[in-house]
Design an enzyme around this catalytic site. Sequence first.
Site, short mmCIF file in Angstrom:
data_model
loop_
_atom_site.label_atom_id
_atom_site.label_comp_id
_atom_site.label_asym_id
_atom_site.label_seq_id
_atom_site.Cartn_x
_atom_site.Cartn_y
_atom_site.Cartn_z
N LEU A 168 0.83 -1.21 0.00
CA LEU A 168 0.00 0.00 0.00
C LEU A 168 0.86 1.26 0.00
CD1 LEU A 168 -2.66 -1.20 2.59
CD2 LEU A 168 -3.14 -0.63 0.20
N ASP A 252 1.04 13.61 -0.08
CA ASP A 252 1.24 14.86 0.67
C ASP A 252 2.21 15.78 -0.07
OD1 ASP A 252 1.40 16.86 2.51
OD2 ASP A 252 2.64 15.74 3.94
N LYS A 259 6.12 21.33 -0.26
CA LYS A 259 7.39 20.67 0.05
C LYS A 259 8.38 20.90 -1.10
CE LYS A 259 5.35 16.72 2.53
NZ LYS A 259 6.06 16.78 3.82
N ARG A 268 3.97 9.52 -1.38
CA ARG A 268 2.90 8.54 -1.64
C ARG A 268 2.71 7.63 -0.43
NH1 ARG A 268 7.51 6.83 -4.16
NH2 ARG A 268 8.15 4.66 -3.88
N GLU A 331 -0.30 18.72 8.30
CA GLU A 331 -1.71 18.37 8.06
C GLU A 331 -2.13 17.07 8.73
OE1 GLU A 331 0.00 15.33 5.85
OE2 GLU A 331 0.66 17.40 5.96
N ARG A 333 -1.72 15.93 11.67
CA ARG A 333 -2.32 16.12 13.01
C ARG A 333 -3.75 16.64 12.92
NH1 ARG A 333 2.61 19.95 14.49
NH2 ARG A 333 3.50 18.43 13.05
#
Length: 486
Positions: A168, A252, A259, A268, A331, A333
């Site tokens: 995954l 992300d 970033k 990923r 993000e 959290r």
Amino acid sequence: GLVLGIYSSEKGEGAAQFTNAGDVFDRLVSGKLRELMSICGPPLKKGKTRIFHGLHQDFPSVVVVGLGKKNAGINDQENWNEGKENIRAAVAAGCRQIQDLEIPCVEVDPCGDAQAAAEGAVLGLHEYNELKQKKKPVVTPQLHGSAESEAWQKGVVYAEGQNLARYLMEAPANYITPIKFAEHIEQKVRSFSNVKVHIRPESWITTQQMGAFLSVAKGSAEPPVFLEIHYLGGANTNDSPLVFVGKGVTFDSGGISLKPSSGMDAMRADMGGAATVCSAIVTAAALNLPLNIIGLAPLCENMPSGKANKPGDVVRAKNGKTIQVDNTDAEGRLLLADALCYAHNFNARAIVNAATLTGAMDVALGSAATGVFTNSSWLWTHLYEASILTGDRVWRMPLFEHYTKQVTDCPLADLSNIGKYSRAGGACTAAAFLKEFVTAPHWAHLDIAGVMSNKDEVPYLRKGMSGRPTRTLVEFATRLSQDRHN
């Protein structure tokens, strides 16, 4: 193919010593194996291999692997069972040699611990090559001999659980979107009658008032999903469950706080928390563990767009607390805040969340161990003892009030999503932020950012996403199912 183990010789002991299976095979070939081992070089070091061909018609290729010292056990300095780690590493090396020879089946010496041997074989052979036309030959490892078959099978299930998490995490973000992640897990548990899966859509997330989670998701064209898994393995379906919560950011970018492009492709795997906790539940079901487990995974992407969170925006979490989003790349959290609030609906025995949460965790511990922040020594002890057995270590980190002040001292809202001293103690301020959404007496936050991928540190994992610490979570759940005192 056949993989056999040999121990290092201690000073004054004479020749190196084979395992029981090695001795039996050596007798079968009239001592030729021992003879060859003695004439073809120095004694075999730990984790090293030597291969022989044509010794026996049933096994055209035999790999002898170095297991290190015979009586290696728990190493207090290293916080793991050295004997088990040695077996995992040696067996993985041996199985890969058989794979390089394109032999489709390998029998594995249990080496005195069949579970560890199975884990080494199944973890060591795994590689993500779904999207390549040229694939490595598939090798099926099986136990050599009939003793310890139950322990071997348990090891296979443990390793397959970690391999599911690796699959995954490694898969590209356009293949594992939030909905595809949820559907993949649903398909994995379809055969278990005591597992129920709920794939909650955006409308449900809205009715739950998960404003922090939704604020991250709205920046992406991919709709968010809240995955909820119920495994009812306990004697009584009403027994308090263990609740696992996993951060599920399937890609992300950092959002508006973008970033750097270098290494961004690895993001990923920012759903590693969701991957490990969901895989641990799939494994618990396969092992038929006698306890109830609930898994919660908020799944979305964090992308920059005209709808994305902007630095300085204020969002409202499920428990009513307001959060100033000072950095849109903090993000995870925000997702976990709402999921942790929701976790309190289940009268949990314990709540354990896992997340690739902070780069600061990687700076602090590297890939040696998962950082654990917890309000419960009972919970810590179980996690720690589980990790000694699996070799996938944990290390306790502080949850001091010192860090709480740094996230509650905020100009516009109840909390800021980053500590006011920015980089200082980043993993600790992130944990302090999560603590603001927890009232349960037994909660642990596992920051798995440092153990997300493997270069060459864990010898029985290939390079790539690691799926750590899935086996530790499974072992922890196993111990919890045996602990009737709490």
